[in-house]
Design an enzyme around this catalytic site. Sequence first.
Site, PDB file in Angstrom:
ATOM      1  N   SER A   1       0.835  -1.209   0.000  1.00  0.00           N
ATOM      2  CA  SER A   1       0.000   0.000   0.000  1.00  0.00           C
ATOM      3  C   SER A   1       0.862   1.248   0.000  1.00  0.00           C
ATOM      4  CB  SER A   1      -0.887  -0.011   1.251  1.00  0.00           C
ATOM      5  OG  SER A   1      -1.456   1.255   1.475  1.00  0.00           O
TER       6      SER A   1
ATOM      7  N   TYR B   1      -2.234  -0.302  10.093  1.00  0.00           N
ATOM      8  CA  TYR B   1      -2.429  -0.841   8.743  1.00  0.00           C
ATOM      9  C   TYR B   1      -1.144  -0.704   7.932  1.00  0.00           C
ATOM     10  CZ  TYR B   1      -3.903  -1.024   3.859  1.00  0.00           C
ATOM     11  OH  TYR B   1      -4.001  -1.324   2.521  1.00  0.00           O
TER      12      TYR B   1
END
Length: 368
Positions: free
Chosen positions: A158, A183
């Site tokens: 990501s 995350y």
Amino acid sequence: MNTNNLDNKTILVTGAAGFIGSNLVLRHLRECKGVHIVGVDNMNDYYDVSLKEYRLGMINDESKQSVKNSNGNSWKFERADIADRSFIDSLFTENHFDIVVNLAAQAGVRYSITNPDAYIQSNIIGFYNILEACRHSYDGTEKNADYKGVEHLVYASSSSVYGTNEKVPYSVDDKVDNPVSLYAATKKSNELLAHSYSKLYDIPSTGLRFFTVYGPAGRPDMAYFGFTNKLLKGDTIQIFNYGNCKRDFTYVDDIVEGVMLVMGKAPERRKGADGLPVPPYVLYNIGNSNPENLLDFVDILQQELVRAGVLPEDYDFESHKELVAMQPGDVPVTYADTSALERDFGYKPETPLREGLRRFAEWYKEFY
């Protein structure tokens, strides 16, 4: 694109009912020949499960069409969790996967602040199980003329890994040691784990850092989808950092194109001067390389929602937006340097934002 190097492969796609995963499976069924795809998804209720079921329905329809077209493709779905080690081990024993695409992950920056357990289970333990299964796919292959183990592991990272990186655009050569959310930390961990397994067990692996993916049937927790839901209800939308955030919005078809190109070209296995494997490991950014100001983005979104008939012509947009401070875990800008992807594959995402949001608005009108 030429899909010949994906034809006749047995492919695992985890997170197959997800936004990117479902679009990836659809592309394979439409464009490849002789591919055998196994999809895995735990169908959790992080967001509306009916959306995941809708995507699976599209895949099932395409799979039936594939059979009619006699292109030799097959599709099988398993509702299961990649954090379940015994399931993953048996799945790899039953299927001789050539390519593994791990897209299953607990997504979302803000949710990770209140629900950390979900991220450790899926993004750490689940990914470890996939790595172990890839490693053991080579067991006994020296005696097997037909199967040599997993040829390529492709996994989702990501743009969140760049954290508070102040240098833009973000390059895969930048240090990414300052994650600002759990995350992001789990995604950075995935890259580190993949690197170590590539080094130790010679597993060709490619990590893909996705930049703000959007499009039809996307994730409802993403800003463009949430904004649409709220505007339709007449609620006020909050635009963070007083509208001064910039995001590198990337249309889902561009992401899928990049994933398929990468899948067909695994990093080369080779030995270093010490006689040991040089890790067959690489990272790429997949982004539009064109950060958009959030205020401009929201303005285009509402124009396209009016055009599609989701919002009335006389919608008073100004009275439904509120500029607020930055949220914990967010970053002010994301901006992809995609030069490595362009160099190795001659590919650069380029769907214009208005075109992508128009397709989303038209889908939203039809679906809801």
